[in-house]
Design an enzyme around this catalytic site. Structure first.
Site, PDB file in Angstrom:
ATOM      1  CB  CYS A 160      -1.744   3.634   7.594  1.00 39.58           C
ATOM      2  SG  CYS A 160      -2.914   4.720   6.747  1.00 39.58           S
ATOM      3  CB  CYS A 209     -18.314  -0.322   9.210  1.00 38.82           C
ATOM      4  SG  CYS A 209     -17.293  -1.347  10.484  1.00 38.82           S
ATOM      5  CB  CYS A 252     -15.294  -7.416   6.257  1.00 38.00           C
ATOM      6  SG  CYS A 252     -14.538  -5.883   5.998  1.00 38.00           S
ATOM      7  CB  CYS A 267     -18.399  -5.172   5.825  1.00 34.91           C
ATOM      8  SG  CYS A 267     -17.651  -3.513   5.573  1.00 34.91           S
ATOM      9  CB  CYS A 274      -0.699  -0.419   8.238  1.00 32.93           C
ATOM     10  SG  CYS A 274      -1.399  -1.148   7.451  1.00 32.93           S
ATOM     11  CB  CYS A 313      -1.203   0.566   0.905  1.00 30.77           C
ATOM     12  SG  CYS A 313      -1.739   1.530   1.402  1.00 30.77           S
ATOM     13  NE  ARG A 369     -16.946  -5.343  13.917  1.00 32.44           N
ATOM     14  CZ  ARG A 369     -17.498  -4.691  12.595  1.00 32.44           C
ATOM     15  NH1 ARG A 369     -16.524  -4.805  11.978  1.00 32.44           N
ATOM     16  NH2 ARG A 369     -18.740  -4.670  12.161  1.00 32.44           N
TER      17      ARG A 369
HETATM   18  S1  SF4 Z   1      -4.211   0.924   7.014  1.00 30.51           S
HETATM   19 FE1  SF4 Z   1      -2.589   0.426   5.529  1.00 30.51          FE
HETATM   20  S2  SF4 Z   1      -3.307  -1.152   3.662  1.00 30.51           S
HETATM   21 FE2  SF4 Z   1      -4.883   0.482   4.857  1.00 30.51          FE
HETATM   22  S3  SF4 Z   1      -4.365   2.319   3.981  1.00 30.51           S
HETATM   23 FE3  SF4 Z   1      -2.742   2.743   5.917  1.00 30.51          FE
HETATM   24  S4  SF4 Z   1      -1.532   1.288   5.075  1.00 30.51           S
HETATM   25 FE4  SF4 Z   1      -2.598   1.094   3.201  1.00 30.51          FE
END
Ligand code: SF4
Length: 319
Positions: A57, A189, A97, A129, A60, A53, A261
């Protein structure tokens, strides 16, 4: 009790900071007025496109820029996803989901495949979802037409702390996606993660944004950070169960109709700790031994928990 969308930070802080046993008692009382306390929604979350990705984040392991042990995988085939959905249904899940590690949905062949996945899972009678990143109003409508029941897009944290966690998109972007979802009449959600170095004001701030949306999200996931080696938050200390309980109970009191949740971090809780969270108003969990890429309690542990606590799964599409 009326449903309110005008909560102030001060009011939410006062609830959040009550003596914890009184807080649980009040949340449990409200929970019983709005929900069957023995009923828990069981959802399965499948990563249909993993890793690589472009977003940053900090929590992540799927962000391409961090060196984690997540293997990049392209979008799964529709038939494979439908097999996994059938397994999830057979093992008692009523919501399925599908998550893709995308910054945003693009109008391409991959999106067409996701549309087919949504149609297929919806035809099985499950609540479908998706969590696919940012979404335009037109894409939200397309998903709705395919049978999408809910869309997950978390706020993650407060607006003030947000830039410490993510810099590649804004809080406003997130709210816009939630608006597109709501306008398409898809169930919303949205929740967040605690244990990312935020303070209590940030937790309260995030709850306030959720509880002052024009309509409360139908589902609010409360996650405890699962620190993953290789991510910037790898060394964050574990949050205590009491912090989770305070978040869940406060969410329950200010958003009485919402499904709250108990999400990531459940793997580190024993049965008694999870029971406290249910007492505080949690009424939804993820089943299966993985949550996208992080561990989750397996089906056997959950079956035992449902037996001991005499819980039963919430049927799909219950109003
Ligand atoms: S949480 Fe992870 S997968 Fe989702 S947008 Fe952020 S970096 Fe990308």
């Amino acid at each position: 009790m009326t449903i309110r969308n005008n909560w102030t930070r001060e009011e939410i802080a006062e609830i959040y900071n009550r003596p914890v046993l009184s807080l649980i008692y009040e949340a449990a009382t409200i929970h019983r007025a709005y929900h069957d306390p023995q009923e828990v929604q069981v959802c399965t979350l499948l990563s249909v496109k993993t890793g690589g990705c472009p977003e940053d984040c900090s929590y992540c392991p799927q962000a391409a820029r961090y060196h984690t042990n997540v293997k990049v995988e392209r979008l799964m085939d529709v038939s494979e996803v439908l097999e996994r959905a059938t397994e999830a249904k057979d093992s008692g899940s009523t919501r399925f989901c599908m998550g893709a590690a995308w910054r945003e949905v693009r109008d391409n062949r991959d999106f067409d495949k996701v549309i087919d996945m949504v149609k297929g899972v919806s035809a099985m009678g499950m609540e479908v979802c998706c969590t696919l990143g940012m979404l335009t109003p037109a894409q939200a409508l397309k998903l709705k037409d395919a049978g999408l029941y809910a869309y997950n897009h978390n706020l993650d944290t407060s607006e003030e702390y947000y830039n410490d966690i993510i810099t590649t998109r804004t809080y406003g972007d997130r709210l816009e996606t939630l608006e597109s979802v709501r306008n398409a009449k898809i169930s919303v959600c949205s929740g967040g993660i605690i244990g990312m170095g935020e303070n209590e004001n940030d937790r309260i701030g995030m709850l306030r944004v959720l509880a002052t949306l024009p309509e409360h999200p139908e589902s609010v996931p409360v996650n405890a950070l699962v620190p993953v080696p290789g991510t910037p938050l790898e060394d964050q200390p574990r949050v205590s169960v009491w912090e989770m309980v305070r978040m869940i109970a406060t969410a329950r009191i200010i958003m009485p109709r919402t499904m709250v949740r108990l999400s990531a971090g459940r793997v580190r809780m024993n049965l008694e700790e999870q029971a406290l969270c249910f007492m505080a108003g949690a009424n939804s969990i993820f089943a299966g031994d993985k949550l996208l890429t992080t561990p989750n309690p397996g089906g056997l542990r959950d079956q035992e928990m449902f037996q001991v606590l005499e819980l039963h799964p919430r049927p799909a599409h219950k109003k």
